[in-house]
Design a protein around this motif. Structure first.
Motif, PDB file in Angstrom:
ATOM      1  N   PRO A 292       0.825  -1.212   0.000  1.00  0.00           N
ATOM      2  CA  PRO A 292       0.000   0.000   0.000  1.00  0.00           C
ATOM      3  C   PRO A 292       0.854   1.255   0.000  1.00  0.00           C
ATOM      4  O   PRO A 292       1.871   1.326   0.683  1.00  0.00           O
ATOM      5  CB  PRO A 292      -0.794  -0.100   1.307  1.00  0.00           C
ATOM      6  CG  PRO A 292      -0.418  -1.370   1.941  1.00  0.00           C
ATOM      7  CD  PRO A 292       0.686  -2.007   1.199  1.00  0.00           C
ATOM      8  N   GLY A 293       0.432   2.180  -0.801  1.00  0.00           N
ATOM      9  CA  GLY A 293       1.140   3.458  -0.831  1.00  0.00           C
ATOM     10  C   GLY A 293       2.454   3.380  -1.568  1.00  0.00           C
ATOM     11  O   GLY A 293       3.236   4.333  -1.547  1.00  0.00           O
ATOM     12  N   ASP A 294       2.732   2.267  -2.191  1.00  0.00           N
ATOM     13  CA  ASP A 294       3.987   2.140  -2.920  1.00  0.00           C
ATOM     14  C   ASP A 294       3.667   1.898  -4.392  1.00  0.00           C
ATOM     15  O   ASP A 294       2.603   1.393  -4.732  1.00  0.00           O
ATOM     16  CB  ASP A 294       4.811   0.974  -2.353  1.00  0.00           C
ATOM     17  CG  ASP A 294       6.291   1.164  -2.627  1.00  0.00           C
ATOM     18  OD1 ASP A 294       6.645   2.178  -3.255  1.00  0.00           O
ATOM     19  OD2 ASP A 294       7.089   0.297  -2.217  1.00  0.00           O
ATOM     20  N   GLY A 295       4.619   2.241  -5.236  1.00  0.00           N
ATOM     21  CA  GLY A 295       4.381   2.117  -6.668  1.00  0.00           C
ATOM     22  C   GLY A 295       4.741   0.752  -7.200  1.00  0.00           C
ATOM     23  O   GLY A 295       5.178  -0.131  -6.473  1.00  0.00           O
ATOM     24  N   GLY A 296       4.576   0.611  -8.497  1.00  0.00           N
ATOM     25  CA  GLY A 296       4.920  -0.657  -9.135  1.00  0.00           C
ATOM     26  C   GLY A 296       6.336  -0.624  -9.660  1.00  0.00           C
ATOM     27  O   GLY A 296       6.963   0.434  -9.772  1.00  0.00           O
ATOM     28  N   LEU A 297       6.853  -1.787  -9.927  1.00  0.00           N
ATOM     29  CA  LEU A 297       8.205  -1.850 -10.488  1.00  0.00           C
ATOM     30  C   LEU A 297       8.336  -3.086 -11.357  1.00  0.00           C
ATOM     31  O   LEU A 297       8.103  -4.210 -10.900  1.00  0.00           O
ATOM     32  CB  LEU A 297       9.256  -1.901  -9.367  1.00  0.00           C
ATOM     33  CG  LEU A 297      10.700  -1.974  -9.851  1.00  0.00           C
ATOM     34  CD1 LEU A 297      11.090  -0.723 -10.610  1.00  0.00           C
ATOM     35  CD2 LEU A 297      11.660  -2.187  -8.676  1.00  0.00           C
ATOM     36  N   LEU A 298       8.698  -2.838 -12.626  1.00  0.00           N
ATOM     37  CA  LEU A 298       9.032  -3.955 -13.492  1.00  0.00           C
ATOM     38  C   LEU A 298      10.521  -3.838 -13.781  1.00  0.00           C
ATOM     39  O   LEU A 298      10.978  -2.853 -14.345  1.00  0.00           O
ATOM     40  CB  LEU A 298       8.217  -3.900 -14.799  1.00  0.00           C
ATOM     41  CG  LEU A 298       8.306  -5.168 -15.638  1.00  0.00           C
ATOM     42  CD1 LEU A 298       7.605  -6.327 -14.942  1.00  0.00           C
ATOM     43  CD2 LEU A 298       7.685  -4.959 -17.010  1.00  0.00           C
ATOM     44  N   MET A 299      11.256  -4.855 -13.328  1.00  0.00           N
ATOM     45  CA  MET A 299      12.714  -4.792 -13.433  1.00  0.00           C
ATOM     46  C   MET A 299      13.143  -4.828 -14.894  1.00  0.00           C
ATOM     47  O   MET A 299      12.500  -5.451 -15.738  1.00  0.00           O
ATOM     48  CB  MET A 299      13.337  -5.958 -12.671  1.00  0.00           C
ATOM     49  CG  MET A 299      12.955  -6.021 -11.205  1.00  0.00           C
ATOM     50  SD  MET A 299      13.467  -4.575 -10.292  1.00  0.00           S
ATOM     51  CE  MET A 299      15.167  -4.986  -9.944  1.00  0.00           C
ATOM     52  N   SER A 300      14.255  -4.165 -15.155  1.00  0.00           N
ATOM     53  CA  SER A 300      14.719  -3.988 -16.541  1.00  0.00           C
ATOM     54  C   SER A 300      14.849  -5.311 -17.282  1.00  0.00           C
ATOM     55  O   SER A 300      14.545  -5.395 -18.464  1.00  0.00           O
ATOM     56  CB  SER A 300      16.053  -3.247 -16.532  1.00  0.00           C
ATOM     57  OG  SER A 300      16.989  -3.977 -15.772  1.00  0.00           O
ATOM     58  N   TYR A 301      15.296  -6.343 -16.560  1.00  0.00           N
ATOM     59  CA  TYR A 301      15.526  -7.609 -17.278  1.00  0.00           C
ATOM     60  C   TYR A 301      14.233  -8.311 -17.666  1.00  0.00           C
ATOM     61  O   TYR A 301      14.232  -9.346 -18.293  1.00  0.00           O
ATOM     62  CB  TYR A 301      16.449  -8.550 -16.494  1.00  0.00           C
ATOM     63  CG  TYR A 301      16.253  -8.504 -15.001  1.00  0.00           C
ATOM     64  CD1 TYR A 301      17.134  -7.760 -14.205  1.00  0.00           C
ATOM     65  CD2 TYR A 301      15.214  -9.189 -14.392  1.00  0.00           C
ATOM     66  CE1 TYR A 301      16.965  -7.714 -12.826  1.00  0.00           C
ATOM     67  CE2 TYR A 301      15.045  -9.137 -13.020  1.00  0.00           C
ATOM     68  CZ  TYR A 301      15.927  -8.397 -12.249  1.00  0.00           C
ATOM     69  OH  TYR A 301      15.750  -8.347 -10.895  1.00  0.00           O
ATOM     70  N   LYS A 302      13.103  -7.736 -17.262  1.00  0.00           N
ATOM     71  CA  LYS A 302      11.829  -8.274 -17.752  1.00  0.00           C
ATOM     72  C   LYS A 302      11.314  -7.466 -18.945  1.00  0.00           C
ATOM     73  O   LYS A 302      10.344  -7.850 -19.588  1.00  0.00           O
ATOM     74  CB  LYS A 302      10.779  -8.236 -16.632  1.00  0.00           C
ATOM     75  CG  LYS A 302      10.898  -9.352 -15.605  1.00  0.00           C
ATOM     76  CD  LYS A 302       9.691  -9.299 -14.687  1.00  0.00           C
ATOM     77  CE  LYS A 302       9.579 -10.535 -13.819  1.00  0.00           C
ATOM     78  NZ  LYS A 302       8.381 -10.486 -12.975  1.00  0.00           N
ATOM     79  N   VAL A 303      11.935  -6.319 -19.185  1.00  0.00           N
ATOM     80  CA  VAL A 303      11.430  -5.432 -20.235  1.00  0.00           C
ATOM     81  C   VAL A 303      12.099  -5.806 -21.559  1.00  0.00           C
ATOM     82  O   VAL A 303      13.042  -5.160 -22.020  1.00  0.00           O
ATOM     83  CB  VAL A 303      11.652  -3.949 -19.877  1.00  0.00           C
ATOM     84  CG1 VAL A 303      10.951  -3.045 -20.889  1.00  0.00           C
ATOM     85  CG2 VAL A 303      11.121  -3.660 -18.483  1.00  0.00           C
TER      86      VAL A 303
END
Lengths: 553, 369
Positions: A292-303
């Motif tokens: 809660p209250g935190d953002g999302g993160l998609l790590m570079s090696y998944k992009v």
């Protein structure tokens, strides 16, 4: 002179500090090397050691001592390569020679901050105790004074509504020759409402999930809808959807999510003119139960290529969604405007609702939405929700349990007489201990119109290894050993999308039967028992009082 | 299970007929209570039709408080019927059973009917609240041309207890229900039939969806949706909500409590309306097992079943007199001189509607109409 550190191994961790220790049996091991190859964190390595061997030959004992070099499997004591307990080694071992064992007295969190880097992981709250939902019992069983219904024989209507529902007083109806008809000349806005299955598939993005995982879920959803007539909808998560799917007739089974990073929305907006179906709904994500209250993160090696094209971003960059929408100024203005803008994009034919994390302030949000005629629902995600990546502290310590949050919101709507106008969607910990239908039924009886599930599906459709003892939980690293949350073809080729789809269908069919088995003895079949709290009890006085249900013992 | 006996006729008849019909169904009830609701009054009450009747039970102290309150509100008592009670073992005799006929306060005499109706409702609820804590005042209805009697005990004995055969009490519509509430606490407010602003119903069976329906009704912002000592009271209030508050035709009561399935709505001219109602009024959907018998202010009587038809119910009679009963033996008792082959046993889609004055009976099929 040797430093003492090196001599007595001080400042090195003993394996007792680790959450899982490897139990390896020399006598069974064939030294095939499969376990060390499969370990996603390289917590075990092939090694050699010198063994003292005492042997005797001949008819009389004549022990001889010799030393030989043997190959072994060794667990490393590097905190960055801690054994996660995933047990892939055990799975691949042909001879049952190796398995991880949980170490309840570990001191993992004392050390998992090397380099000042706070511990990040995927998964869910590490709390294996039963949730409130799992403590609730269904106690109002129809007996003698009224016959219990028959789950196998009677017709059941296990459906719910997603969308803003007008109160009866506002319906644009008129009587003509004793028959009610819709008054087409009325200027009353009738919001779009979908009839859906009360268990929704929660937001898990295309980028967070591997191609076969997402594909498997998508195939399963299509099968449930088109072959079994179960209108199960699935949320895209943040990051858009493959353009081909956006332009397909299957779009109607999906809830498109827009979150603070707006990832994927360039493609969605571009696809708008070519859409042949409207999506089931639009979910505006303002919060997530797991962090809660935190953002999302998609790590570079998944992009990688597919993800970068869907999201409209360069490859191999970290994709961070801010904790909040940058345009969010106030709920009355920014949130209302966002709901209206999204509604307008689809000509007010698509329900648009916000999703927030469970919080003490949920009622304030609710009350504002209750006054906004375009708000189609409120989804509340409790602390036991899952995520692909978050700080451990967010997952373990932040958030609000879903049971009391949904209950107080429902009762607040009851006070306003709007309990059927703004559907509540409950999420976060549904099926935590495997009791999917029972948890869903309990939440519905506490006041939810629908529930949303995520990690339960990963576990049951793709054998996700994670649990509340911090097992595996490697989703954030892109090294998911099951191939669920990775974009690495070497890993995701392990996962068969057809099997995922098949299991998804199994899960929903079984849950459907179980829901009927719960609702039938309660005497409810033609409608969901939303708010039927007299059917619930708990053997804990404090919980009973808080939820306004009866105490039993 | 409750036994229900309703009779509607073109001529006045004694409520004893209903009690005798209940008696034939005795195997099915435990004689634990009876509620009687008379509408379209005859006998001594015929000349008093225009005056609202306050029906209830009170202690001597309660009676005084009622009289003081009514006087203060400007109501003028024009007649009081209080049956001479014949004490019976097993019946806990209260100080006073009454039906008081009042004239409206002067300030209300010229007011529109809707306002008068609200005044009557508000007055009944105020009196109820006054006597709720010590049970010194129990009021069942306050409406013109309607009398309600309720007590715990065997129906036949209660008829004797109230002296129903003595005072010439008659009506054209009488609902009678035998048996006290079994699902919740024993309380006279829990005894059927229930009444609100000209609508009366009684039910057999248990309403499994009682709690969400009660919460929904109570949150409609209408003062009359209160009480709910019985899970069956909501049936009366849903009826009132449908016809009085929303202005829907009576058959839509059936559509609300037991809505059609989506595929059954297809092709109907009112499909869109039904779909909207299905969404908007889902909190009022019942699952039964219930058979509801009731009347509307114009004297229409009806019987309706739950969507699985889990409770018994039959309608039979002849032009001028129809009986709506939970068992056929009750109809045999009430209207023996009829063509039994024309008896109606409503099934899950049916609503049997008997027109005012028992002139005509129609089976309205939800699927076909």
């Amino acid at each position: 002179m040797e430093p003492t550190e090196k001599l007595d191994k001080n400042h090195q961790l003993t394996l007792k500090e680790f959450p899982y220790t490897i139990s390896w049996r020399d006598d069974r091991c064939t030294r095939c090397g499969q376990c060390t190859a499969v370990c996603p964190v390289k917590a075990i390595v092939p090694d050699v050691r010198v063994e003292r061997v005492v042997s005797s030959e001949g008819s009389l004992p004549a022990p001889k001592v010799s030393r030989r070099v043997v190959q072994v499997v060794r667990q490393v004591n590097d905190i960055d390569r801690y054994c996660t307990g995933c047990a892939m080694c055990q799975l691949v071992c042909p001879n049952a020679a190796i398995e991880p064992e949980f170490n309840p007295s570990h001191k993992f969190l004392h050390f998992k901050n090397k380099g000042g880097d706070a511990y990040k992981r995927g998964g869910r709250r590490n709390d294996p105790s039963p949730s409130t939902l799992d403590q609730l019992k269904f106690t109002r069983i129809s007996m003698l004074t009224d016959p219990a219904l028959d789950a196998g024989r009677h017709e059941f209507h296990l459906r719910t509504f997603l969308g803003r529902i007008l109160p009866p007083e506002s319906l644009p109806l008129k009587a003509e020759d004793g028959r009610l008809v819709v008054d087409r000349k009325s200027d009353v806005f009738v919001p779009p409402v979908r009839e859906i299955y009360p268990i929704m598939i929660g937001s898990m993005s295309v980028g967070a999930l591997s191609p076969p995982m997402w594909e498997g879920l998508a195939m399963g959803v299509a099968y449930l809808n088109e072959e079994l007539g179960m209108p199960v909808v699935m949320c895209s998560g943040e990051g858009g959807m493959p353009p081909r799917l956006l332009k397909s007739r299957f779009l109607k089974y999906y809830v498109l999510q827009i979150a603070s990073g707006y990832f994927g929305w360039d493609e969605i907006v571009r696809a708008l003119p070519s859409m042949v179906e409207d999506p089931a709904a639009i979910e505006i994500k303002y919060g997530q139960g797991a962090k809660p209250g935190d953002g999302g993160l998609l790590m570079s090696y998944k992009v990688l290529k597919l993800i970068s094209s869907i999201r409209g971003v360069p490859m191999m960059v970290d994709l961070a969604s801010p904790p909040t929408h940058q345009t969010k100024y106030s709920i009355e203005e920014a949130v209302a405007k966002m709901i209206q803008s999204m509604s307008m994009a689809w000509g007010f034919r698509v329900p648009v609702y916000p999703k927030i994390s469970g919080t003490k302030t949920a009622k304030a949000v609710l009350n504002n939405l209750a006054r906004n005629p375009f708000a189609a629902a409120l989804s509340i995600d409790g602390e036991d929700g899952g995520t692909g990546a978050a700080y451990n502290v967010s997952m373990d310590k932040m958030g609000h349990p879903i049971a009391s949050n949904i209950r107080e919101c429902y009762l607040d709507l009851v006070k306003q007489g709007k309990q059927n106008e703004l559907p509540l969607i409950a999420a976060g910990g549904v099926g935590k201990k495997g009791n999917l239908a029972a948890n869903a039924a309990a939440l519905i009886m506490l006041g939810a119109s629908a529930v949303s599930i995520g990690k339960y599906l990963m576990q049951s459709t793709a054998d996700c290894l994670g649990d509340e003892n911090n097992r595996c939980n490697l989703c954030n690293t892109g090294r998911c050993p099951r191939g669920i949350t990775t974009q690495d073809p070497k890993l995701y080729r392990r996962l068969d999308s057809s099997k995922v789809a098949e299991r998804l269908v199994d899960v929903f069919r079984a849950a459907d039967t179980e829901l009927k088995k719960i609702f039938a003895p309660l005497g409810r079949s033609t409608e969901l028992p939303i708010g039927m709290s007299d059917g619930l009890s708990v053997a804990d006085k404090a919980i009973a009082e808080r939820l306004g249900i009866s105490y039993v013992c | 299970m409750c036994r229900l006996a309703a009779i509607t006729a073109s001529e006045y008849f004694s409520p004893l007929e209903n009690v005798y019909a209940l008696e034939t169904m005795k195997e099915g009830h435990d004689g634990s209570g009876m509620g009687l609701m008379l509408k379209d009054l005859g006998g001594f009450a015929e000349p008093l039709k225009e005056y609202p009747v306050l029906s209830g039970i009170c202690s001597n102290d309660g009676l005084k408080r009622i009289e003081d309150y009514m006087l203060a509100q400007g109501f003028r008592e024009v007649h009081m019927w209080n049956p001479v009670i014949k004490p019976l073992p097993g019946v806990d005799k209260k100080d006073c059973y009454f039906a008081k006929f009042y004239d409206y306060p002067v300030s209300y005499k010229e007011k529109p009917w809707k306002e008068k109706e609200l005044l009557l409702l508000g007055t009944r609820l105020a009196l109820r609240r006054m006597g709720e804590s010590d049970e010194s005042i129990v009021v069942f209805s306050f409406y013109p041309d309607v009398i309600t009697l309720k007590e715990v005990g065997d129906p036949l004995q209660l008829a004797e207890y109230f002296g129903l055969d003595r005072d010439g009490l008659k009506a054209r519509i009488v609902l009678a229900q035998g048996r006290q509430n079994t699902n919740y606490a024993i309380n006279l407010y829990a005894c059927h039939p229930f009444f609100i602003q000209g609508f009366g119903t009684m039910t057999n069976g248990e309403n499994t969806a009682f709690v969400p329906i009660r919460e929904y009704l109570m949150s409609r912002g209408f003062q009359g949706y209160t009480g709910y000592q019985s899970d069956s009271e909501v049936f009366t209030h849903i009826l009132h909500y449908t016809v009085n508050r929303l202005g829907f035709p009576l058959p839509y009561y059936k559509h609300i409590i037991t809505p059609l399935k989506r595929q059954e709505m297809e092709g109907r001219p009112d499909r869109d309306a039904l779909l909207l109602m299905r969404q908007s009024m889902r909190m009022l959907v019942i699952d039964g097992p219930n058979c509801v018998i009731g009347f509307t202010p114009d004297g229409t009587c009806f019987m309706v079943q739950d969507s699985k038809k889990l409770r018994p119910g039959a309608v039979g009679g002849r032009k001028g007199k129809y009986a709506l009963m939970s068992e056929e033996c009750g109809i045999d008792k009430a209207v023996p001189e009829r063509d039994r082959s024309e008896d109606i046993f409503p099934m899950k889609y049916d609503m049997v509607i008997v027109s005012p004055g028992a002139q005509e009976v129609k089976v309205w099929n939800q699927l076909k109409n």
